[in-house]
Design a protein around this motif. Structure first.
Motif, PDB file in Angstrom:
ATOM      1  N   LEU A 164      50.569  51.312  33.402  1.00  0.00           N
ATOM      2  CA  LEU A 164      48.970  50.983  33.393  1.00  0.00           C
ATOM      3  C   LEU A 164      48.145  50.955  34.498  1.00  0.00           C
ATOM      4  N   ASP A 165      46.853  50.996  34.502  1.00  0.00           N
ATOM      5  CA  ASP A 165      46.165  51.266  35.576  1.00  0.00           C
ATOM      6  C   ASP A 165      45.598  49.610  35.867  1.00  0.00           C
ATOM      7  N   ILE A 166      47.200  48.770  36.397  1.00  0.00           N
ATOM      8  CA  ILE A 166      46.592  48.077  36.388  1.00  0.00           C
ATOM      9  C   ILE A 166      45.748  47.291  37.741  1.00  0.00           C
ATOM     10  N   ALA A 170      42.062  44.741  37.727  1.00  0.00           N
ATOM     11  CA  ALA A 170      42.182  43.452  38.407  1.00  0.00           C
ATOM     12  C   ALA A 170      40.783  43.667  39.323  1.00  0.00           C
ATOM     13  N   ARG A 171      40.386  45.417  39.660  1.00  0.00           N
ATOM     14  CA  ARG A 171      39.347  45.519  40.028  1.00  0.00           C
ATOM     15  C   ARG A 171      38.146  45.099  39.076  1.00  0.00           C
ATOM     16  N   GLN A 172      37.791  45.884  37.798  1.00  0.00           N
ATOM     17  CA  GLN A 172      37.431  45.729  37.136  1.00  0.00           C
ATOM     18  C   GLN A 172      36.578  44.408  36.667  1.00  0.00           C
ATOM     19  N   ALA A 173      37.715  43.074  36.840  1.00  0.00           N
ATOM     20  CA  ALA A 173      37.683  41.167  36.656  1.00  0.00           C
ATOM     21  C   ALA A 173      36.278  41.631  37.392  1.00  0.00           C
ATOM     22  N   THR A 174      37.138  41.437  38.274  1.00  0.00           N
ATOM     23  CA  THR A 174      36.899  40.894  39.491  1.00  0.00           C
ATOM     24  C   THR A 174      35.008  41.400  39.560  1.00  0.00           C
ATOM     25  N   ARG A 175      35.073  42.917  39.754  1.00  0.00           N
ATOM     26  CA  ARG A 175      33.655  43.154  40.087  1.00  0.00           C
ATOM     27  C   ARG A 175      32.999  42.155  39.233  1.00  0.00           C
ATOM     28  N   HIS A 176      33.662  42.428  37.540  1.00  0.00           N
ATOM     29  CA  HIS A 176      31.665  42.023  36.883  1.00  0.00           C
ATOM     30  C   HIS A 176      31.752  40.728  37.238  1.00  0.00           C
ATOM     31  N   LEU A 177      32.703  40.315  38.100  1.00  0.00           N
ATOM     32  CA  LEU A 177      32.350  38.623  38.524  1.00  0.00           C
ATOM     33  C   LEU A 177      31.353  38.302  39.311  1.00  0.00           C
ATOM     34  N   LEU A 178      31.955  39.663  40.682  1.00  0.00           N
ATOM     35  CA  LEU A 178      30.548  39.524  41.547  1.00  0.00           C
ATOM     36  C   LEU A 178      29.610  40.081  41.401  1.00  0.00           C
ATOM     37  N   THR A 179      29.559  40.582  40.208  1.00  0.00           N
ATOM     38  CA  THR A 179      28.077  41.219  39.776  1.00  0.00           C
ATOM     39  C   THR A 179      26.865  39.925  39.287  1.00  0.00           C
ATOM     40  N   THR A 196      54.132  44.398  39.346  1.00  0.00           N
ATOM     41  CA  THR A 196      52.945  44.305  38.684  1.00  0.00           C
ATOM     42  C   THR A 196      51.087  43.523  38.739  1.00  0.00           C
ATOM     43  N   PHE A 197      51.898  42.176  39.479  1.00  0.00           N
ATOM     44  CA  PHE A 197      51.541  40.639  39.737  1.00  0.00           C
ATOM     45  C   PHE A 197      50.630  41.108  41.416  1.00  0.00           C
ATOM     46  N   HIS A 198      51.536  41.594  42.277  1.00  0.00           N
ATOM     47  CA  HIS A 198      50.983  42.184  43.800  1.00  0.00           C
ATOM     48  C   HIS A 198      50.313  42.656  43.426  1.00  0.00           C
ATOM     49  N   ARG A 199      50.644  44.124  42.509  1.00  0.00           N
ATOM     50  CA  ARG A 199      49.598  45.021  42.976  1.00  0.00           C
ATOM     51  C   ARG A 199      47.746  44.605  42.488  1.00  0.00           C
ATOM     52  N   ARG A 200      48.086  43.660  41.003  1.00  0.00           N
ATOM     53  CA  ARG A 200      46.908  42.967  40.577  1.00  0.00           C
ATOM     54  C   ARG A 200      46.050  42.381  41.558  1.00  0.00           C
ATOM     55  N   ALA A 206      41.184  42.831  47.519  1.00  0.00           N
ATOM     56  CA  ALA A 206      40.514  44.255  48.388  1.00  0.00           C
ATOM     57  C   ALA A 206      39.062  44.375  47.731  1.00  0.00           C
ATOM     58  N   GLU A 207      38.450  43.415  46.416  1.00  0.00           N
ATOM     59  CA  GLU A 207      37.174  43.665  45.328  1.00  0.00           C
ATOM     60  C   GLU A 207      36.306  42.821  46.226  1.00  0.00           C
TER      61      GLU A 207
END
Length: 338
Positions: A164-166, A170-179, A196-200, A206-207
């Motif tokens: 999955l593009d995990i 994680a970027r989408q969730a973080t960007r949502h909060l920053l926005t 998978t958790f390291h990737r998250r 990064a975000e």
């Protein structure tokens, strides 16, 4: 040569042809091309004819892995995500005439007895989650085709990986909060040593780094509501400015944050915005309903099984990660300014 009423065996054929029993199995199972020479194959066939050898079909199926059975290795049966993954994998397997044997490797009870010693010969291939990688310790070499789920695509383990593009989730969730204006963000990370958790974690870090005045703290917790509550309580009461938003690696972790916030007198989302990952049934049982990254586990299992079937057929599995998306509900809101 077999004598009397004794039925000739593959060992007798191997002895008569001057080859190993493995070579006999390859030739009589029509899997010899590229593995033994044409001359050797001819000797084996002639020896089998001369001896009147007839293979035991059931035993041959076991030896050659032609029982049309796939082993699915997952960390646990009790989680909704892996139950859905099994459903998707089993559906695709059934469509192609394969059965699925489920092998759970539960966390916390030590390694289970390996299924590979006794069952290896009865399997066509293995589909395995990287979160259950310890269960694969006895799988060596090229004895069974292996496709990994949630695994580093650069790894040499397995014939293919399906993810999955995990990271994007994680970027989408973080960007949502920053926005929404949040600048003090807590990442409640699953305390699981898995790619998978390291990737998250990489994606969240990064975000946050894209916004100059944003800060990130990280707390780790086992994937359980109680464990998450303990870790969140510690993080939310630490010295310094309190985080105003929490990115969670799992919906169960988010539920633990809800409990911690309630006991600390914090309101969600007025005082604390929370996001999860998975979009389990739990996400809509929470109040307020949880903003979370939807991972289609059933589709994930289906893609993984299709990749393994492609490997078994000698084809190239479909490339590319499976897209995920953020489902926005009422657990997130613009940062409250006192």
């Amino acid at each position: 040569m077999a004598t009397g009423n004794t039925r000739p065996t593959s060992r007798d054929v191997a002895r008569a042809a001057g080859v190993s029993q493995a070579a006999v199995s390859l030739v009589l199972g029509d899997k010899w091309r590229g593995r033994v020479s044409e001359a050797t194959a001819g000797r084996v066939r002639q020896a089998a004819h001369d001896l009147g050898y007839r293979p035991n079909l059931a035993a041959r199926n076991l030896r050659l892995g032609s029982t049309r059975t796939i082993l699915l290795v997952v960390p646990a049966l009790t989680t909704e995500f892996f139950a859905r993954l099994y459903t998707g994998a089993a559906r695709v397997a059934a469509e192609h005439g394969f059965g699925v044997v489920l092998y759970p490797s539960p966390e916390g009870i030590g390694p289970a007895r390996s299924p590979f010693h006794s069952a290896e010969a009865a399997l066509d291939g293995v589909l395995a989650s990287s979160m259950a990688a310890d269960a694969l310790a006895d799988l060596r070499g090229d004895r069974l085709p292996l496709v990994m789920l949630d695994s580093d695509p650069r790894s040499t383990v397995g014939a293919a990986t399906v993810n999955l593009d995990i990271g994007d989730g994680a970027r989408q969730a973080t960007r949502h909060l920053l926005t929404l204006g949040h600048r003090r963000i807590l990442h409640l990370a699953a305390d699981v040593p898995s790619w998978t958790f390291h990737r998250r974690a990489q994606a969240v870090t990064a975000e946050v780094a894209t916004v100059s005045d944003a800060t990130l703290a990280t707390a780790r917790a086992p994937i359980s509501i109680d464990g998450a509550q303990t870790a969140a309580t510690t993080a939310l009461t630490a010295p310094g400015e309190r985080p105003t938003a929490v990115v969670c690696d799992d919906d169960q972790l988010a539920a633990g944050v809800y409990k911690a916030a309630r006991r600390l007198g914090l309101r969600i989302p007025d005082d604390l915005s929370v996001t999860g990952t998975d979009d389990l049934a739990l996400a809509t049982a929470l109040d307020p309903e949880l903003t979370t990254v939807r991972l289609d586990a059933e589709l994930f299992g289906a893609h993984g099984m299709r990749a393994l079937l492609a490997v078994l057929a000698g084809d190239e599995p479909q490339q590319g990660d499976i897209p995920v998306h953020l489902v926005v509900r009422r657990s997130t809101a613009p940062r409250h300014t006192p």
